[in-house]
Design an enzyme around this catalytic site. Sequence first.
Site, PDB file in Angstrom:
ATOM      1  N   CYS A  16       0.837  -1.206   0.000  1.00 55.58           N
ATOM      2  CA  CYS A  16       0.000   0.000   0.000  1.00 55.58           C
ATOM      3  C   CYS A  16       0.872   1.257   0.000  1.00 55.58           C
ATOM      4  O   CYS A  16       1.465   1.570  -1.019  1.00 55.58           O
ATOM      5  CB  CYS A  16      -1.002  -0.054   1.155  1.00 55.58           C
ATOM      6  N   GLU A  34      -1.617  -9.142   3.449  1.00 60.57           N
ATOM      7  CA  GLU A  34      -1.503  -9.721   4.799  1.00 60.57           C
ATOM      8  C   GLU A  34      -2.862 -10.069   5.393  1.00 60.57           C
ATOM      9  O   GLU A  34      -2.968 -10.920   6.266  1.00 60.57           O
ATOM     10  CB  GLU A  34      -0.731  -8.768   5.726  1.00 60.57           C
ATOM     11  N   HIS A  65      -3.642  -5.062   0.394  1.00 61.59           N
ATOM     12  CA  HIS A  65      -3.121  -5.591   1.671  1.00 61.59           C
ATOM     13  C   HIS A  65      -3.179  -7.123   1.679  1.00 61.59           C
ATOM     14  O   HIS A  65      -4.121  -7.697   2.235  1.00 61.59           O
ATOM     15  CB  HIS A  65      -3.939  -5.033   2.837  1.00 61.59           C
TER      16      HIS A  65
HETATM   17  N1  GLN Z   1      -2.107   6.597   2.704  1.00 59.57           N
HETATM   18  C1  GLN Z   1      -2.149   5.873   1.479  1.00 59.57           C
HETATM   19  C2  GLN Z   1      -3.475   6.032   0.762  1.00 59.57           C
HETATM   20  O1  GLN Z   1      -4.459   6.410   1.361  1.00 59.57           O
HETATM   21  C3  GLN Z   1      -1.846   4.408   1.705  1.00 59.57           C
HETATM   22  C4  GLN Z   1      -2.892   3.718   2.495  1.00 59.57           C
HETATM   23  C5  GLN Z   1      -2.389   2.449   3.122  1.00 59.57           C
HETATM   24  O2  GLN Z   1      -1.187   2.201   3.171  1.00 59.57           O
HETATM   25  N2  GLN Z   1      -3.302   1.647   3.631  1.00 59.57           N
HETATM   26  O3  GLN Z   1      -3.568   5.766  -0.399  1.00 59.57           O
END
Ligand code: GLN
Length: 543
Positions: free
Chosen positions: A381, A517, A515
């Site tokens: 992410c 995970e 994600h």
């Molecule tokens: N802050 C980033 C976004 O909103 C990444 C979000 C995250 O890592 N879950 O796109």
Amino acid sequence: MTRYIFITGGVVSSLGKGLASAALGAALQARGYSVRLRKLDPYINVDPGTMSPYQHGEVYVTDDGAESDLDLGHYERFTGVSARQSDNITTGRVYSEVIAKERRGDYLGATVQVIPHITDAIKNFVVSHEGDEDFMLIEIGGTVGDIESLPFLEAIRQLGNELGPRRAMYIHLTLLPYIPTAGELKTKPTQHSVKELLQVGIKADLLLCRADRDIPEGERRKIALFCNVSKDAVIPALDVPSIYQVPISYHEQGMDAQVLRHFGMDAPAPDLSRWRDVVERVTKPEGEVAIAIVGKYVELLDAYKSLAEALTHGGIANSVKVRMEWIDAEIFEEDDQSVIHHLEDMHGILVPGGFGERGTEGKIKAVQFAREHNIPYFGICLGMQMAVIEAARNTAGIHGAGSTELGEPKEPVVGLMTEWAREGDLQKRSAGGDLGGTMRLGAYDCALQPGTRARAIYGADTISERHRHRYEVNTAYKGRLEAAGLVFSGMSPDGVLPEIVEWPDHPWFVAVQFHPELKSRPFEPHPLFVSFIEAAVHQARLV
Ligand code: GLN
């Protein structure tokens, strides 16, 4: 017929009620029963989506896009049953529903009150979508005695009365502290906590007692006497070396048998062999790899709960222990020497998800170090967005590259996502809109490009992964990044949103917008984590 098991906690918080519920679910499954777990959270936020990880730990995202409590992650990992939006409710959600109904006029004429309107709404949540599970395990957040959990306790008390003892059971998790000067485990806090429950009309049927050492027979008998349960229903929950030992340990202490006895059920002995196998692999690894996790919330490991579990699963699949070095990215910002000092001996570097500017320049330095020194890199992410900014600045000559989340960069290589497709519908967002529940959330498909590492790891052309982000890699820069050699190995099926990037000619460099995970389970370790740890094993020259 579905039976309900309500799990409350007493004495202190952080006793691991979520894990206890998940482990009981697993033990019942091992007896051949189907289960679903739910969590009732007493706080007023509608969901934990806008809470700081320091307040709440990780936000666990379900396939259907709920931002939920991290205990749902335990439930999924232990039972393999995917959680849904309807498996986690909060006071805030209950009240917003009741208030919306009141405004609509649904209660016309009535005074809307905690009892029965709020408690009815809670009961509806508990029993809704019940399907045909043999057991619903309902965990009540917080500690008995808290003011805010009272409506939830009242609701489960009413439910127990309506369902009757053959369909409802109350389990109370407590702590027996050891007092060194007395040389004893103390039962008094447990007695008080059970009394506190009785005051709201709930009689515990089984006590699960956390302790750091064996609970002597005499103490069990004493707890039974004072707390009005049979001695067999006082179950010791002792500390164990691996969380995956907990279902085995509960079974050995007779917990599942006691639950079945309560409901008048009979089942063959459970098959816990796969749990024993996992515990064996966790406790007897054949080697060790060191993974640096360069993040922001490193003082609170609950903030990265699923990540730590997924790395452990990757270790299980490769028969190695994964030593996790949690590093605050900010320390890299001042001092380049500290990057070398902390990262040069690592067998893998991971930049996890995150929000906000703090530490991002340090994360970019960690990416650069991994790329230039051929150390396996896994970006998740925000860790993917940082990898793309690093590629832009240091390989594609886009010097002003940055993210609009972090300021007003000259070159917005990562920018606010203003629209995307969800099941045929166009979702739209604008700057300045609500922050709660408005990210791109939940499972979305991703198309993998042939001939890439990602395609080889997954062994599939299309995958589905869970998302939680507001920003995206700006495809206006895709051509220039590709010219520099970065490969866009995964895209949303409409080709609009970059989902995975990788560097070829690197031992292992994969960064993903989603994600992974969240979907890793001990018996089904996520392929990206298996592959990343395998690369770390090579880096450590263990093979
Ligand atoms: N802050 C980033 C976004 O909103 C990444 C979000 C995250 O890592 N879950 O796109």
